[in-house]
Design a protein around this motif. Structure first.
Motif, PDB file in Angstrom:
ATOM      1  N   LYS A  66       0.835  -1.189   0.000  1.00 55.04           N
ATOM      2  CA  LYS A  66       0.000   0.000   0.000  1.00 55.04           C
ATOM      3  C   LYS A  66       0.883   1.257   0.000  1.00 55.04           C
ATOM      4  CE  LYS A  66      -2.691   0.032   3.596  1.00 55.04           C
ATOM      5  NZ  LYS A  66      -3.845  -0.060   4.533  1.00 55.04           N
ATOM      6  N   ARG A 100      -9.318  14.695   6.017  1.00 56.95           N
ATOM      7  CA  ARG A 100      -8.472  14.979   7.165  1.00 56.95           C
ATOM      8  C   ARG A 100      -7.959  16.398   7.118  1.00 56.95           C
ATOM      9  NH1 ARG A 100      -8.360  11.512  11.586  1.00 56.95           N
ATOM     10  NH2 ARG A 100      -9.958  10.108  10.800  1.00 56.95           N
ATOM     11  N   ALA A 115      -9.462  10.654   1.641  1.00 60.74           N
ATOM     12  CA  ALA A 115      -9.016  10.645   3.036  1.00 60.74           C
ATOM     13  C   ALA A 115      -8.160  11.879   3.332  1.00 60.74           C
ATOM     14  CB  ALA A 115      -8.226   9.369   3.314  1.00 60.74           C
ATOM     15  N   LEU A 116      -7.243  12.201   2.406  1.00 59.81           N
ATOM     16  CA  LEU A 116      -6.382  13.373   2.610  1.00 59.81           C
ATOM     17  C   LEU A 116      -7.217  14.638   2.701  1.00 59.81           C
ATOM     18  CD1 LEU A 116      -3.293  12.852   0.267  1.00 59.81           C
ATOM     19  CD2 LEU A 116      -3.452  12.528   2.718  1.00 59.81           C
ATOM     20  N   ARG A 117      -8.188  14.766   1.777  1.00 61.14           N
ATOM     21  CA  ARG A 117      -9.000  15.978   1.777  1.00 61.14           C
ATOM     22  C   ARG A 117      -9.867  16.076   3.032  1.00 61.14           C
ATOM     23  NH1 ARG A 117      -9.277  15.319  -4.018  1.00 61.14           N
ATOM     24  NH2 ARG A 117     -11.063  13.969  -3.667  1.00 61.14           N
ATOM     25  N   ALA A 169      -9.633   6.693  -2.765  1.00 64.35           N
ATOM     26  CA  ALA A 169      -9.878   6.629  -1.322  1.00 64.35           C
ATOM     27  C   ALA A 169      -8.825   7.451  -0.574  1.00 64.35           C
ATOM     28  CB  ALA A 169      -9.856   5.174  -0.849  1.00 64.35           C
ATOM     29  N   TRP A 170      -7.589   7.367  -1.042  1.00 65.57           N
ATOM     30  CA  TRP A 170      -6.500   8.106  -0.409  1.00 65.57           C
ATOM     31  C   TRP A 170      -6.681   9.621  -0.589  1.00 65.57           C
ATOM     32  CZ3 TRP A 170      -3.375   7.709   3.370  1.00 65.57           C
ATOM     33  CH2 TRP A 170      -2.186   8.423   3.444  1.00 65.57           C
ATOM     34  N   SER A 171      -7.027  10.034  -1.798  1.00 63.44           N
ATOM     35  CA  SER A 171      -7.283  11.456  -2.056  1.00 63.44           C
ATOM     36  C   SER A 171      -8.408  11.966  -1.165  1.00 63.44           C
ATOM     37  CB  SER A 171      -7.698  11.669  -3.509  1.00 63.44           C
ATOM     38  OG  SER A 171      -6.583  11.777  -4.324  1.00 63.44           O
ATOM     39  N   MET A 177      -8.120   2.671  -4.743  1.00 68.82           N
ATOM     40  CA  MET A 177      -7.208   2.988  -3.644  1.00 68.82           C
ATOM     41  C   MET A 177      -6.746   4.441  -3.751  1.00 68.82           C
ATOM     42  SD  MET A 177      -3.388   1.643  -2.900  1.00 68.82           S
ATOM     43  CE  MET A 177      -2.871   2.882  -4.093  1.00 68.82           C
ATOM     44  N   SER A 178      -6.408   4.847  -4.958  1.00 65.91           N
ATOM     45  CA  SER A 178      -5.943   6.208  -5.178  1.00 65.91           C
ATOM     46  C   SER A 178      -7.030   7.226  -4.811  1.00 65.91           C
ATOM     47  CB  SER A 178      -5.531   6.331  -6.653  1.00 65.91           C
ATOM     48  OG  SER A 178      -5.495   7.661  -7.046  1.00 65.91           O
ATOM     49  N   ASP A 233       1.526   6.780  -6.523  1.00 68.92           N
ATOM     50  CA  ASP A 233       0.350   7.560  -6.896  1.00 68.92           C
ATOM     51  C   ASP A 233       0.630   9.062  -6.790  1.00 68.92           C
ATOM     52  OD1 ASP A 233      -2.476   7.775  -7.576  1.00 68.92           O
ATOM     53  OD2 ASP A 233      -2.749   8.487  -5.533  1.00 68.92           O
ATOM     54  N   SER A 234       1.294   9.475  -5.703  1.00 69.50           N
ATOM     55  CA  SER A 234       1.659  10.890  -5.551  1.00 69.50           C
ATOM     56  C   SER A 234       2.583  11.325  -6.684  1.00 69.50           C
ATOM     57  CB  SER A 234       2.385  11.123  -4.226  1.00 69.50           C
ATOM     58  OG  SER A 234       1.508  10.943  -3.148  1.00 69.50           O
ATOM     59  N   LEU A 286       2.547   1.837  -3.375  1.00 69.39           N
ATOM     60  CA  LEU A 286       1.548   2.236  -4.377  1.00 69.39           C
ATOM     61  C   LEU A 286       1.086   3.677  -4.160  1.00 69.39           C
ATOM     62  CD1 LEU A 286      -0.514  -1.074  -4.734  1.00 69.39           C
ATOM     63  CD2 LEU A 286       0.933  -0.007  -6.479  1.00 69.39           C
TER      64      LEU A 286
END
Lengths: 240, 240
Positions: B175, B234, B230-232, B226-228, B223-224, B182-183, B178
């Motif tokens: 994870k 938070r 989550a970042l936004r 979900a991460w974006s 995943m990408s 992604d970043s 990846l």
């Protein structure tokens, strides 16, 4: 090295710079890299610098001299220039000239010096944000690309790419640049505290907030830790 | 450009590479940058490459030739080398030699070619991870620094700095690499899909998982995103 970032938003402009300079890893010092030129209500200009300190200091000093000169004209003084475009032009020409002079001296030793700058400000109606290259030419932030960076820009770019839009509030914008800086500080030793943060609200034509964030700053530390914790929490929860 | 990352963890090793190569922005192609050499149960070696394609392809081709040569010896073949240190040595010497040859040809046109590699593998007891420099010398991942990167490494470093430790599980490690990729993909056009991901579990001495992630991969996209998200999320919640 250095990390400076400028944001051009609907609500105003936000600038953040670090203060670390180094000549080799064993010669580290703290120098301010953010400079303000203000005539409140009329015009505000913030300049941030990256690169060879001998180039950036001389450029800023000569820009100040030109402002204070009694023969100052709209062609030479950034405080008399009619538009921000003309300001970028004056800064670019001065930077290119100083860089050439310093370069000539260093050529004798087979060394070179280079520097770049961010110019942010408002004169009359338009807020504008420019990145000035070592050669004196420049680019401008637009609707699509509301931020510009100089120095060690890569570590802190992903967070900006993800959260900064023209409509971002000034509070969120400050958070974004501070987290962008935080990522850079963690990953690259050549960028260091303290930090200089400033906000120029739209149409105020002055620096509306100015803050120096020292190494032990409690608020910055708390934000940085909250962000790390948030990233780790979320990281655990995401499925692959 | 390229982005490759290798992780050395208690539970095994994880490698991830992109596949984009370019000669100028208008000449983009897809080339594999991850290569496996295996004698299951005995030894496993994964090599990832960054830099001039003419250098990396020739280096890998010659390493393969040396393996297949009937006079192959522990001095020349990475499949006969007694230790991973010797493997790094052989790869480094070959890379340096090829780079010199290509450089000589290009010198005539005032151009140069360079390349670097990550070598990950296990021979006998120890899993080891090396970064080979263009000159053939190398460094090794340690307890304190469990990951190595080549190519466009800066965008993806903050997430690794924050979450990767020697004790990180192989699932979390996949994870992490990846999301690090992604970043990088989001911030730098010269790094591109598809991706090659591999896992070498400790003491298996073989590639235990291998996966090519294509541009439209649903799981990676989810995943990408979900991460974006989550970042936004938070980001909004954090106070400054």
């Amino acid at each position: 090295m250095t990390y400076c970032v400028g944001l051009l938003l609907d609500a105003g402009m936000v600038c953040l710079s670090d203060t670390r300079t180094n000549a080799g890893l064993d010669n580290i010092a703290t120098y301010r890299k953010m400079f303000h030129f203000e005539e409140p209500g009329e015009r505000v200009i913030t300049i941030m610098t990256a690169g060879s300190l001998s180039v950036t200091q001389t450029t800023i000093a000569r820009l100040r001299e030109a402002v204070e000169d009694e023969d100052a004209s709209p062609e030479t003084s950034i405080m008399k220039a009619p538009t921000m475009l003309k300001v970028a032009d004056i800064v670019g020409a001065m930077l290119a000239q100083v860089r050439r002079e310093v370069d000539e001296k260093l050529n004798a030793m087979n060394q070179g010096a280079t520097a770049s700058m961010i110019v942010a400000g408002q004169r009359a109606r338009a807020m504008r944000l420019f990145l000035i290259y070592p050669e004196g030419n420049f680019i401008e932030a637009t609707e699509d690309t509301p931020f510009l960076q100089i120095g060690e820009h890569k570590y802190g770019k992903p967070i900006l790419d993800r959260v900064v839009r023209r409509g971002t509030s000034l509070a969120d914008a400050q958070k974004a640049v501070l987290l962008s800086m935080d990522s850079t500080l963690r990953s690259n030793l050549s960028v260091g505290m303290p930090l200089d943060l400033c906000v120029m609200e739209k149409d105020a034509c002055r620096v509306t907030q100015k803050r120096r964030i020292e190494a032990g700053d409690e608020q910055f530390r708390a934000m940085s830790e909250a962000w790390s914790r948030a990233l780790r929490d979320r990281f655990t929860q995401i499925a692959i």
